[in-house]
Design a protein around this motif. Structure first.
Motif, PDB file in Angstrom:
ATOM      1  N   PRO A 213       0.815  -1.214   0.000  1.00  0.00           N
ATOM      2  CA  PRO A 213       0.000   0.000   0.000  1.00  0.00           C
ATOM      3  C   PRO A 213       0.848   1.263   0.000  1.00  0.00           C
ATOM      4  O   PRO A 213       1.985   1.266   0.461  1.00  0.00           O
ATOM      5  N   ASP A 214       0.252   2.335  -0.509  1.00  0.00           N
ATOM      6  CA  ASP A 214       0.956   3.612  -0.646  1.00  0.00           C
ATOM      7  C   ASP A 214       0.237   4.684   0.159  1.00  0.00           C
ATOM      8  O   ASP A 214      -0.917   5.003  -0.110  1.00  0.00           O
ATOM      9  N   ALA A 215       0.940   5.257   1.134  1.00  0.00           N
ATOM     10  CA  ALA A 215       0.327   6.292   1.981  1.00  0.00           C
ATOM     11  C   ALA A 215       0.397   7.680   1.366  1.00  0.00           C
ATOM     12  O   ALA A 215      -0.232   8.606   1.875  1.00  0.00           O
ATOM     13  N   THR A 216       1.164   7.851   0.285  1.00  0.00           N
ATOM     14  CA  THR A 216       1.243   9.177  -0.340  1.00  0.00           C
ATOM     15  C   THR A 216       0.033   9.400  -1.244  1.00  0.00           C
ATOM     16  O   THR A 216      -0.696   8.465  -1.579  1.00  0.00           O
ATOM     17  N   SER A 217      -0.166  10.652  -1.654  1.00  0.00           N
ATOM     18  CA  SER A 217      -1.368  11.008  -2.400  1.00  0.00           C
ATOM     19  C   SER A 217      -1.027  11.739  -3.692  1.00  0.00           C
ATOM     20  O   SER A 217       0.114  12.171  -3.915  1.00  0.00           O
ATOM     21  N   CYS A 218      -2.036  11.897  -4.524  1.00  0.00           N
ATOM     22  CA  CYS A 218      -1.883  12.704  -5.734  1.00  0.00           C
ATOM     23  C   CYS A 218      -1.452  14.123  -5.371  1.00  0.00           C
ATOM     24  O   CYS A 218      -0.628  14.728  -6.069  1.00  0.00           O
ATOM     25  N   ALA A 219      -2.002  14.650  -4.276  1.00  0.00           N
ATOM     26  CA  ALA A 219      -1.630  16.001  -3.838  1.00  0.00           C
ATOM     27  C   ALA A 219      -0.149  16.072  -3.488  1.00  0.00           C
ATOM     28  O   ALA A 219       0.528  17.069  -3.785  1.00  0.00           O
ATOM     29  N   ASP A 220       0.382  15.011  -2.876  1.00  0.00           N
ATOM     30  CA  ASP A 220       1.814  14.966  -2.574  1.00  0.00           C
ATOM     31  C   ASP A 220       2.628  14.991  -3.862  1.00  0.00           C
ATOM     32  O   ASP A 220       3.655  15.686  -3.957  1.00  0.00           O
ATOM     33  N   ALA A 221       2.195  14.212  -4.836  1.00  0.00           N
ATOM     34  CA  ALA A 221       2.918  14.163  -6.111  1.00  0.00           C
ATOM     35  C   ALA A 221       2.912  15.528  -6.789  1.00  0.00           C
ATOM     36  O   ALA A 221       3.936  15.967  -7.328  1.00  0.00           O
ATOM     37  N   ILE A 222       1.777  16.219  -6.763  1.00  0.00           N
ATOM     38  CA  ILE A 222       1.687  17.556  -7.361  1.00  0.00           C
ATOM     39  C   ILE A 222       2.664  18.508  -6.674  1.00  0.00           C
ATOM     40  O   ILE A 222       3.381  19.276  -7.325  1.00  0.00           O
ATOM     41  N   ALA A 223       2.708  18.455  -5.346  1.00  0.00           N
ATOM     42  CA  ALA A 223       3.593  19.351  -4.592  1.00  0.00           C
ATOM     43  C   ALA A 223       5.056  19.118  -4.959  1.00  0.00           C
ATOM     44  O   ALA A 223       5.842  20.071  -5.086  1.00  0.00           O
ATOM     45  N   ILE A 224       5.434  17.865  -5.157  1.00  0.00           N
ATOM     46  CA  ILE A 224       6.813  17.545  -5.524  1.00  0.00           C
ATOM     47  C   ILE A 224       7.118  18.038  -6.929  1.00  0.00           C
ATOM     48  O   ILE A 224       8.181  18.630  -7.186  1.00  0.00           O
ATOM     49  N   LEU A 225       6.214  17.807  -7.857  1.00  0.00           N
ATOM     50  CA  LEU A 225       6.398  18.284  -9.225  1.00  0.00           C
ATOM     51  C   LEU A 225       6.597  19.796  -9.254  1.00  0.00           C
ATOM     52  O   LEU A 225       7.464  20.318  -9.963  1.00  0.00           O
ATOM     53  N   GLN A 226       5.789  20.503  -8.475  1.00  0.00           N
ATOM     54  CA  GLN A 226       5.887  21.966  -8.440  1.00  0.00           C
ATOM     55  C   GLN A 226       7.154  22.420  -7.726  1.00  0.00           C
ATOM     56  O   GLN A 226       7.791  23.397  -8.144  1.00  0.00           O
ATOM     57  N   ARG A 227       7.544  21.724  -6.661  1.00  0.00           N
ATOM     58  CA  ARG A 227       8.734  22.101  -5.892  1.00  0.00           C
ATOM     59  C   ARG A 227       9.989  22.063  -6.752  1.00  0.00           C
ATOM     60  O   ARG A 227      10.860  22.925  -6.638  1.00  0.00           O
ATOM     61  N   TYR A 228      10.069  21.086  -7.642  1.00  0.00           N
ATOM     62  CA  TYR A 228      11.281  20.927  -8.442  1.00  0.00           C
ATOM     63  C   TYR A 228      11.105  21.382  -9.894  1.00  0.00           C
ATOM     64  O   TYR A 228      12.014  21.190 -10.707  1.00  0.00           O
ATOM     65  N   GLY A 229       9.958  21.955 -10.207  1.00  0.00           N
ATOM     66  CA  GLY A 229       9.745  22.476 -11.554  1.00  0.00           C
ATOM     67  C   GLY A 229       9.721  21.400 -12.618  1.00  0.00           C
ATOM     68  O   GLY A 229      10.234  21.589 -13.726  1.00  0.00           O
ATOM     69  N   ILE A 230       9.101  20.259 -12.311  1.00  0.00           N
ATOM     70  CA  ILE A 230       9.029  19.141 -13.258  1.00  0.00           C
ATOM     71  C   ILE A 230       7.771  19.296 -14.106  1.00  0.00           C
ATOM     72  O   ILE A 230       6.661  19.439 -13.582  1.00  0.00           O
ATOM     73  N   ASP A 231       7.936  19.250 -15.411  1.00  0.00           N
ATOM     74  CA  ASP A 231       6.807  19.422 -16.333  1.00  0.00           C
ATOM     75  C   ASP A 231       6.128  18.091 -16.616  1.00  0.00           C
ATOM     76  O   ASP A 231       6.789  17.102 -16.932  1.00  0.00           O
ATOM     77  N   VAL A 232       4.799  18.079 -16.524  1.00  0.00           N
ATOM     78  CA  VAL A 232       4.010  16.925 -16.959  1.00  0.00           C
ATOM     79  C   VAL A 232       2.911  17.425 -17.887  1.00  0.00           C
ATOM     80  O   VAL A 232       2.515  18.600 -17.815  1.00  0.00           O
ATOM     81  N   PRO A 233       2.417  16.584 -18.789  1.00  0.00           N
ATOM     82  CA  PRO A 233       1.341  17.014 -19.686  1.00  0.00           C
ATOM     83  C   PRO A 233       0.139  17.544 -18.910  1.00  0.00           C
ATOM     84  O   PRO A 233      -0.184  17.047 -17.823  1.00  0.00           O
ATOM     85  N   GLY A 234      -0.520  18.540 -19.490  1.00  0.00           N
ATOM     86  CA  GLY A 234      -1.659  19.165 -18.814  1.00  0.00           C
ATOM     87  C   GLY A 234      -2.749  18.178 -18.449  1.00  0.00           C
ATOM     88  O   GLY A 234      -3.365  18.287 -17.380  1.00  0.00           O
ATOM     89  N   ALA A 235      -3.013  17.212 -19.327  1.00  0.00           N
ATOM     90  CA  ALA A 235      -4.071  16.232 -19.048  1.00  0.00           C
ATOM     91  C   ALA A 235      -3.722  15.382 -17.828  1.00  0.00           C
ATOM     92  O   ALA A 235      -4.605  15.029 -17.031  1.00  0.00           O
ATOM     93  N   ILE A 236      -2.438  15.065 -17.661  1.00  0.00           N
ATOM     94  CA  ILE A 236      -2.004  14.274 -16.510  1.00  0.00           C
ATOM     95  C   ILE A 236      -2.114  15.102 -15.236  1.00  0.00           C
ATOM     96  O   ILE A 236      -2.557  14.601 -14.194  1.00  0.00           O
ATOM     97  N   MET A 237      -1.741  16.370 -15.313  1.00  0.00           N
ATOM     98  CA  MET A 237      -1.880  17.230 -14.133  1.00  0.00           C
ATOM     99  C   MET A 237      -3.345  17.328 -13.714  1.00  0.00           C
ATOM    100  O   MET A 237      -3.665  17.314 -12.515  1.00  0.00           O
ATOM    101  N   SER A 238      -4.237  17.400 -14.683  1.00  0.00           N
ATOM    102  CA  SER A 238      -5.672  17.456 -14.362  1.00  0.00           C
ATOM    103  C   SER A 238      -6.123  16.180 -13.651  1.00  0.00           C
ATOM    104  O   SER A 238      -6.889  16.232 -12.676  1.00  0.00           O
TER     105      SER A 238
END
Length: 438
Positions: A213-238
């Motif tokens: 099981p994974d205790a992390t969340s989509c919100a955690d993943a978004i925060a990490i992407l934003q913290r390090y300036g990692i680009d993902v496709p807009g549809a995936i971010m949605s």
């Protein structure tokens, strides 16, 4: 094997400690105690990681010869050792790319997921998981291409993000990680055997936890992407924002009856090295198996400790060996256009930072190496530092500051003949560092 005399040959002594740490983590020594009884139905072996092939060989050697066994494991290119003599091949092994995934890893992940479907409650799935599995077991979420995953992976590797942050993102952008492989195996029982390469030995981080099981969340993943300036496709971010890429969580009924066993850990390997040092008549101190941070900065902190021991006999009395493990990071510095990118990994960069801070301190030698035998993407495991490292480098016109500025540990230590080269070790319990103070 008897340890070399540390005073007569410090480098060979430190290499002896490294090899003792690696031996402690080899799968054939550690698997038998954790194998379950053969089930009423089929036994399927699935897995991924740098130790995947040697783990599969261990299962083949130890599983009852008259009990059915089949499966597929993916490992890194050139990380397949010879099978033990007399062991019959029963598990298919596929090689793929690490640390950036490739099509071979994608195809292997598709086949592994397909093999997990259609099992019954009478069947057993043995999952063999080790470090490197996040890249080797790549199956992008719907809407992501392999090229997208490769680009995101490269950005994460260069960003300075730690392993838990990187794997949080990877889990949420995957169809097989973060417990999803276990979900596909239902209703079969899943027993996971894992070799830890992460600080804290959290199975949900090792290879991005495909069966736990994974205790992390989509919100955690978004925060990490934003913290390090990692680009993902807009549809995936949605999809992340909507929570549509969420992973199975602790408490989910799909994990009931499953078992997870850590068959080798960084701490065990550090203790094996410490035992060898004590047998050679030295005190040995393990700082931690969970050290993280920028490699060069961790090197400087270790240097400060070694200087205190050499100068004041505090906090440890010399002669002694200071050991540590964990997983440090390297943030790639931007270079002027046209400047060749430096070569090297975490262990080499640690040694650069250490040498810079030691400033040729008498009586201090050190070795840092990755226990898988590969420092980053190079052909060396790590490097060694001696009291004359800086002096010899300056004689070649090499300044340590310049090599640090372009992340070129490989170039620096290669010119000095101070790389540690072992080839793949067929296990992986992450960073190993040993400092000898005489």
């Amino acid at each position: 094997m008897t340890a070399p005399n540390p005073a007569a040959d410090p480098r060979r002594f430190l290499e002896h400690l490294y090899h003792a740490a690696v031996r402690r983590a080899l799968p054939l020594h550690n698997t038998g105690a954790f194998l379950p009884q053969p089930p009423k139905g089929r036994t399927i072996v699935l897995g991924a990681g740098k130790a995947g092939a040697s783990m599969a060989h261990a299962v083949e050697a130890l599983w009852p010869a008259d009990a059915p066994l089949e499966g597929l494991v993916v490992t890194r290119y050139h990380h397949v050792p010879p099978r033990p003599e007399g062991v019959k091949p029963r598990i298919e092994i596929v090689e793929a790319a690490h640390p950036v995934p490739d099509d071979a890893g994608l195809q292997a992940a598709q086949r592994i997921l397909a093999m997990a479907h259609g099992l019954t409650a009478d069947d057993l799935v043995l999952c063999l998981i080790s470090g490197g599995g996040s890249s080797l077991l790549t199956l992008p979420a719907e809407g992501l291409t392999l090229q997208d995953k490769q680009r995101i992976n490269k950005q994460l590797l260069d960003s300075g993000a730690n392993i838990s942050e990187m794997n949080c993102v990877r889990k949420h952008l995957s169809r097989i990680k973060g417990g999803r492989l276990a979900a596909a195996c239902a209703p079969a029982k899943v027993v996971t055997l894992t070799i830890s390469d992460v600080p804290g030995d959290d199975p949900s981080i090792i290879a991005s936890g495909p069966t736990v099981p994974d205790a992390t969340s989509c919100a955690d993943a978004i925060a990490i992407l934003q913290r390090y300036g990692i680009d993902v496709p807009g549809a995936i971010m949605s999809l992340l924002e909507q929570g549509a890429l969420e992973t199975p969580k602790p408490g989910d009924a799909l994990f009931e009856g499953h078992a997870v066993h850590l068959i080798a850990t960084p701490q065990q390997s550090l203790e094996a090295a410490a035992q060898e040092a004590r047998a050679a008549g030295l005190q040995a101190y393990i700082l931690s198996d969970e050290i993280e941070g920028e490699s060069r900065e961790v090197g400087k902190v270790h240097a400060a400790l070694a200087r205190a021991v050499a100068h004041r006999g505090q906090p440890f009395a010399k002669p002694c060996v200071i050991l540590s493990g964990g997983e440090t990071t390297v943030t790639i510095r931007k270079q002027p256009e046209g400047t060749p990118r430096g070569r090297g990994g975490r262990a080499g960069e640690f040694c650069l930072g250490l040498a810079q801070a030691l400033q040729g301190r008498a009586g201090v030698w050190a070795l840092a190496a990755d226990t898988d035998g590969i420092d980053g993407v190079e052909d060396n495991a790590g490097a060694v530092v001696s009291p004359d490292t800086l002096r010899r480098a300056l004689a070649h016109g090499m300044k340590v500051d310049a090599y640090l500025s372009r992340n070129d540990a490989y170039g620096y230590f290669s010119a000095l003949g101070d790389l540690v080269t072992t080839g793949p070790t067929n296990t992986n319990v992450n960073d190993f560092r040993a400092i000898l103070v005489l």
